[in-house]
Enzyme design. Structure first.
Site, mmCIF file in Angstrom:
data_model
loop_
_atom_site.group_PDB
_atom_site.id
_atom_site.type_symbol
_atom_site.label_atom_id
_atom_site.label_comp_id
_atom_site.label_asym_id
_atom_site.label_seq_id
_atom_site.Cartn_x
_atom_site.Cartn_y
_atom_site.Cartn_z
ATOM 1 N N GLY A 45 0.828 -1.202 0.000
ATOM 2 C CA GLY A 45 0.000 0.000 0.000
ATOM 3 C C GLY A 45 0.864 1.254 0.000
ATOM 4 O O GLY A 45 0.668 2.167 -0.816
ATOM 5 N N ALA A 46 1.824 1.286 0.908
ATOM 6 C CA ALA A 46 2.685 2.471 1.018
ATOM 7 C C ALA A 46 3.499 2.655 -0.266
ATOM 8 O O ALA A 46 3.660 3.782 -0.755
ATOM 9 C CB ALA A 46 3.603 2.321 2.227
ATOM 10 N N THR A 196 0.832 -8.768 -15.395
ATOM 11 C CA THR A 196 2.183 -8.261 -15.627
ATOM 12 C C THR A 196 3.126 -9.447 -15.771
ATOM 13 O O THR A 196 2.988 -10.460 -15.074
ATOM 14 C CB THR A 196 2.663 -7.333 -14.485
ATOM 15 O OG1 THR A 196 2.746 -8.081 -13.275
ATOM 16 C CG2 THR A 196 1.712 -6.152 -14.298
ATOM 17 N N GLU A 197 4.080 -9.293 -16.694
ATOM 18 C CA GLU A 197 4.951 -10.412 -17.053
ATOM 19 C C GLU A 197 6.425 -10.016 -16.977
ATOM 20 O O GLU A 197 7.206 -10.343 -17.870
ATOM 21 C CB GLU A 197 4.604 -10.894 -18.468
ATOM 22 C CG GLU A 197 3.147 -11.312 -18.626
ATOM 23 C CD GLU A 197 2.767 -11.692 -20.056
ATOM 24 O OE1 GLU A 197 1.945 -12.611 -20.220
ATOM 25 O OE2 GLU A 197 3.291 -11.065 -21.004
ATOM 26 N N ASP A 229 4.318 -2.630 -8.016
ATOM 27 C CA ASP A 229 3.576 -1.581 -7.295
ATOM 28 C C ASP A 229 3.532 -0.293 -8.112
ATOM 29 O O ASP A 229 2.499 0.382 -8.162
ATOM 30 C CB ASP A 229 4.223 -1.313 -5.930
ATOM 31 C CG ASP A 229 4.099 -2.515 -5.004
ATOM 32 O OD1 ASP A 229 3.117 -3.280 -5.164
ATOM 33 O OD2 ASP A 229 4.964 -2.690 -4.131
#
Ligand code: ADP
Length: 282
Positions: A45-46, A196-197, A229
């Site tokens: 999250g951060a 995502t790869e 992220d």
């Protein structure tokens, strides 16, 4: 949505990552000596909130830390990165910590003590003031279910791998997973899934069919931790702006690739200008 800065609420974990480098990982019962302790701000999250702020958004982190020094340090660190920390909650439990040992070959061992993250409670928080809500799974599933239900638009990053309520998945505008996380998803049941790869980029699936694909630029990656992220924050922001999937995906793969140019999850957070410069080149 404001023409200037997108507003994003990020629901997720806020941890301190404590890393020690060792020649080789300890066996059970064994003690090994390592290098100096490295302490960094972490938690999905951060990291996602920090990435969104760096990309120019008004990013509010909805997370819980302990009422301890570590929680204070993480909050100040995020504030310095221009994250809105006003809604970070203080729990009587200790701040979440990830204990990481990393050997010379890059192999690691990680123990997470989620602590305060388990106490996140958004019942009294208004979730309607942002353009998009981005959530990940290092906080209680019930909190994510409720946040997705109440948000205007939601993007869910199903990381780490956890069972997610099918209704929550179907309520999300977009679900993002990496190649491991997607195995547990029924992609045929979902309208918009982004997978995502790594160095190969990312693909957008609609009910299991490939809609579009994007490849990142070739970069000299230093550390891929946290690339996912940055990708999630970048994609959520572009999607909230109403960009086509093609455009949002191309933007996010570049942002993810640039994030691999520095050490640690926040070592190379790209700005919007940097992503655009790369987009013009390719
Ligand atoms: P996660 O960190 O969640 O496992 P990925 O490894 O799939 O996510 O990476 C997310 C995005 O970051 C990729 O879609 C890509 O844009 C970028 N990325 C990751 N690794 C590399 C790499 N080695 N070279 C270029 N881009 C990368």
């Amino acid at each position: 949505m404001s023409a200037l800065r997108a507003r994003i609420d990020v629901v997720g974990s806020c941890n301190a990552d404590w890393t020690v480098r060792v020649a080789r990982l300890a066996r059970p019962g064994e003690t090994v000596l390592g290098g100096d302790l490295e302490r960094r701000g972490g938690g999905k999250g951060a990291n996602q909130a920090a990435a969104a702020a760096r990309l120019g958004a008004r990013a509010r982190l909805l997370a819980a830390v302990g009422a301890d020094d570590l929680g204070q340090w993480l909050t100040s660190d995020l504030e310095a990165l221009d994250v809105d920390v006003s809604a970070i909650q203080r729990s009587p439990r200790p701040t979440g910590v990830a204990l990481i040992t990393l050997d010379e070959l890059g192999e690691n061992e990680i123990v997470v003590a989620p602590g305060a993250n388990g106490d996140l409670d958004l019942a009294a928080v208004d979730l309607n003031s942002s353009d998009v809500l981005l959530a990940s799974m290092e906080v209680p599933a019930s909190v994510v279910d409720d946040a997705v239900r109440r948000a205007r638009r939601a993007v869910l990053n199903v990381a780490p791998v956890r069972e997610v309520d099918p209704e929550t998945l179907s309520r999300c505008g977009v679900v993002i997973a990496n190649e491991h996380e997607v195995i547990g998803l029924d992609v045929n049941a979902l309208e918009h899934v982004i997978v995502t790869e790594g160095a190969r980029g990312a693909v957008h699936l609609s009910r299991g069919r490939v809609v579009t694909r994007a490849r990142p630029p070739m970069v000299e990656s230093v550390d891929t931790v946290g690339a996912g992220d940055v990708f999630c924050a970048a994609y959520a922001l572009r999607w909230a702006r109403g960009e086509s999937s093609d455009e949002a995906l191309r933007y996010a793969v570049v942002a993810g690739a640039l994030a691999t140019l520095g050490e640690g999850a926040r070592g190379a957070l790209p700005t919007d200008g940097e992503v655009r410069q790369w987009l013009e080149r390719v």
